[in-house]
Design an enzyme around this catalytic site. Sequence first.
Site, short mmCIF file in Angstrom:
data_model
loop_
_atom_site.label_atom_id
_atom_site.label_comp_id
_atom_site.label_asym_id
_atom_site.label_seq_id
_atom_site.Cartn_x
_atom_site.Cartn_y
_atom_site.Cartn_z
N ASP A 68 0.84 -1.19 0.00
CA ASP A 68 0.00 0.00 0.00
C ASP A 68 0.88 1.25 0.00
O ASP A 68 1.99 1.24 0.55
CB ASP A 68 -0.91 0.03 1.24
CG ASP A 68 -1.98 -1.05 1.22
OD1 ASP A 68 -2.20 -1.63 0.13
OD2 ASP A 68 -2.59 -1.29 2.27
N ARG A 69 0.37 2.30 -0.57
CA ARG A 69 1.16 3.52 -0.70
C ARG A 69 1.78 4.00 0.61
O ARG A 69 2.97 4.36 0.64
CB ARG A 69 0.30 4.62 -1.31
CG ARG A 69 1.06 5.92 -1.55
CD ARG A 69 0.25 6.89 -2.36
NE ARG A 69 1.01 8.10 -2.63
CZ ARG A 69 0.64 9.03 -3.50
NH1 ARG A 69 -0.48 8.88 -4.19
NH2 ARG A 69 1.37 10.09 -3.69
#
Length: 250
Positions: free
Chosen positions: A70-71
């Site tokens: 995830d970012r």
Amino acid sequence: MANDERSTTNMKLNILYEDNHLLAVVKPPGILSQADDTLEPDMVTLLKADIKERYSKPGNVFVGLVHRLDRPVGGAMLFAKTSKAASRLSESVRSRSFDKRYLAIVHGSPAQAQGRLRHYLRKDAARNIVTVHHKPVEGAKEALLHYAVAAVQGQYSLVAVELLTGRPHQIRAQMAAIGCPLLYDRKYGAPPIEGQLDIALWSASIGVAHPVSKDWLTIQSAPPSASPWSRFSDEDYALALQILPSGSTE
């Protein structure tokens, strides 16, 4: 090659491992795993540019995305440098022989010091969030993980997590579902703290059979010493990676 810092487009790339087939690096929190329509920096594009520069490669450079983070998550990521390696590593992911271990700082402490979580996650693409269900529902996918509490400091716990499936936001959603949202993860119920953007989740260890030699390869990345990771000691982090049984299965 290991732990080699290089600068690409004003961002240092910390290379954990590299050979003719594989490239493992530290993904900084806030960087996309692969390009999307925002056109913001992503790891695949950055690594292609780095390889092209370092090896003076003409034409296109192949970098295969094997798994995603995830970012807001940082830590170890493994990429393929050839299509054959990409195919074999992707099969390792599908067959669950790709070992992924994370460190997380959560609010509170799970009722059990260690355990296995099984939920069904359904993604709401419009809100970029997943909903957690205890039974199968339409559009939801099974999510499995194994966790163990390594240390507790006041109202926070350091938790080691082994992913058995790779669903979007899986650790974030499942830990929140048992009342222990990740530190700074407002999307999944953590109390807001002014000025902090990166959630306390780190990809700490990847284990996989090398796609060519078949030797088992373990790649590790320690979290940074800055906040929020400074809440726990190096000894706590070392313990966290040891307390999960090796090669956990269903």
